[in-house]
Design a protein around this motif. Structure first.
Motif, PDB file in Angstrom:
ATOM      1  N   CYS A  70       0.834  -1.207   0.000  1.00  0.00           N
ATOM      2  CA  CYS A  70       0.000   0.000   0.000  1.00  0.00           C
ATOM      3  C   CYS A  70       0.868   1.257   0.000  1.00  0.00           C
ATOM      4  O   CYS A  70       0.597   2.215  -0.735  1.00  0.00           O
ATOM      5  CB  CYS A  70      -0.938   0.007   1.204  1.00  0.00           C
ATOM      6  SG  CYS A  70      -2.244  -1.229   1.134  1.00  0.00           S
TER       7      CYS A  70
ATOM      8  N   ALA B 103      -2.304   5.379   2.309  1.00  0.00           N
ATOM      9  CA  ALA B 103      -1.822   4.002   2.453  1.00  0.00           C
ATOM     10  C   ALA B 103      -2.641   3.273   3.519  1.00  0.00           C
ATOM     11  O   ALA B 103      -3.022   2.107   3.325  1.00  0.00           O
ATOM     12  CB  ALA B 103      -0.339   3.987   2.809  1.00  0.00           C
TER      13      ALA B 103
ATOM     14  N   LEU C 231      -6.064   2.387   1.997  1.00  0.00           N
ATOM     15  CA  LEU C 231      -5.981   1.227   1.114  1.00  0.00           C
ATOM     16  C   LEU C 231      -5.829  -0.057   1.918  1.00  0.00           C
ATOM     17  O   LEU C 231      -6.461  -1.075   1.618  1.00  0.00           O
ATOM     18  CB  LEU C 231      -4.808   1.367   0.141  1.00  0.00           C
ATOM     19  CG  LEU C 231      -4.909   2.477  -0.895  1.00  0.00           C
ATOM     20  CD1 LEU C 231      -3.640   2.519  -1.744  1.00  0.00           C
ATOM     21  CD2 LEU C 231      -6.131   2.312  -1.773  1.00  0.00           C
ATOM     22  N   TYR C 232      -4.999  -0.008   2.957  1.00  0.00           N
ATOM     23  CA  TYR C 232      -4.777  -1.189   3.801  1.00  0.00           C
ATOM     24  C   TYR C 232      -6.080  -1.623   4.478  1.00  0.00           C
ATOM     25  O   TYR C 232      -6.416  -2.802   4.501  1.00  0.00           O
ATOM     26  CB  TYR C 232      -3.712  -0.889   4.851  1.00  0.00           C
ATOM     27  CG  TYR C 232      -3.494  -2.041   5.796  1.00  0.00           C
ATOM     28  CD1 TYR C 232      -2.692  -3.117   5.432  1.00  0.00           C
ATOM     29  CD2 TYR C 232      -4.109  -2.057   7.044  1.00  0.00           C
ATOM     30  CE1 TYR C 232      -2.503  -4.181   6.291  1.00  0.00           C
ATOM     31  CE2 TYR C 232      -3.924  -3.122   7.903  1.00  0.00           C
ATOM     32  CZ  TYR C 232      -3.121  -4.181   7.525  1.00  0.00           C
ATOM     33  OH  TYR C 232      -2.955  -5.242   8.370  1.00  0.00           O
TER      34      TYR C 232
ATOM     35  N   VAL D  21      -4.852  -5.236  -3.686  1.00  0.00           N
ATOM     36  CA  VAL D  21      -3.601  -4.532  -3.392  1.00  0.00           C
ATOM     37  C   VAL D  21      -2.450  -5.165  -4.177  1.00  0.00           C
ATOM     38  O   VAL D  21      -1.669  -4.475  -4.825  1.00  0.00           O
ATOM     39  CB  VAL D  21      -3.302  -4.531  -1.872  1.00  0.00           C
ATOM     40  CG1 VAL D  21      -1.894  -4.030  -1.587  1.00  0.00           C
ATOM     41  CG2 VAL D  21      -4.329  -3.683  -1.133  1.00  0.00           C
TER      42      VAL D  21
END
Length: 140
Positions: A40, A98, A101-102, A110
């Protein structure tokens, strides 16, 4: 596609691989989670072409294109910069993106997007080939 989770509605930690009855992550899950977070971070680093620490709307177009299915048939350059989905990420720093996204995207998305951006693992351990070896396999 994107950050919708798996088709069966399970989150990444609810799968059959969980062996700890107390709900603590196993060593394998911890390794996978660390790899996912690293990917990410690398995704966001790659998208930050201006290297100013914040993804600009033009840089967010590619991310939004791949996050949301509604943009599947839209060219990246045709996504309006004033679109609410881009505005939602506007002025967030790389660390915040990040983490988003994680938290919101499954491992497969991902990993695939990471590879799409050219950040995937590069393997160069192909076997050495010798010229003429394969000619003996041809029967005329």
């Amino acid at each position: 596609m994107g950050c919708g989770g798996s088709k069966d509605g399970k989150s990444n930690g609810d799968g059959p691989g969980r062996t700890d009855p107390n709900g603590a992550p196993t060593a394998m899950e911890t390794e996978v989670n660390q790899k996912k977070m690293q990917q990410c971070v690398e995704i966001v680093d790659t998208l930050d072409t201006s290297k100013d620490g914040i993804l600009q709307p033009e840089e967010l177009q590619l991310l939004v294109k791949h996050l949301y299915p509604c943009f599947i048939n839209v060219c990246v350059k045709d996504i309006p910069l004033d679109n609410p989905k881009i505005k939602a990420f506007d002025q967030k720093n790389k660390e915040e993106l990040a983490k988003y996204l994680y938290a919101e995207c499954d491992e497969t998305w991902v990993s695939v997007f990471h590879g799409f951006l050219g950040r995937g693992e590069k393997k160069s351990d192909f076997p050495k080939c010798e010229p003429g070896v394969y000619l003996s396999l041809i029967h005329i």
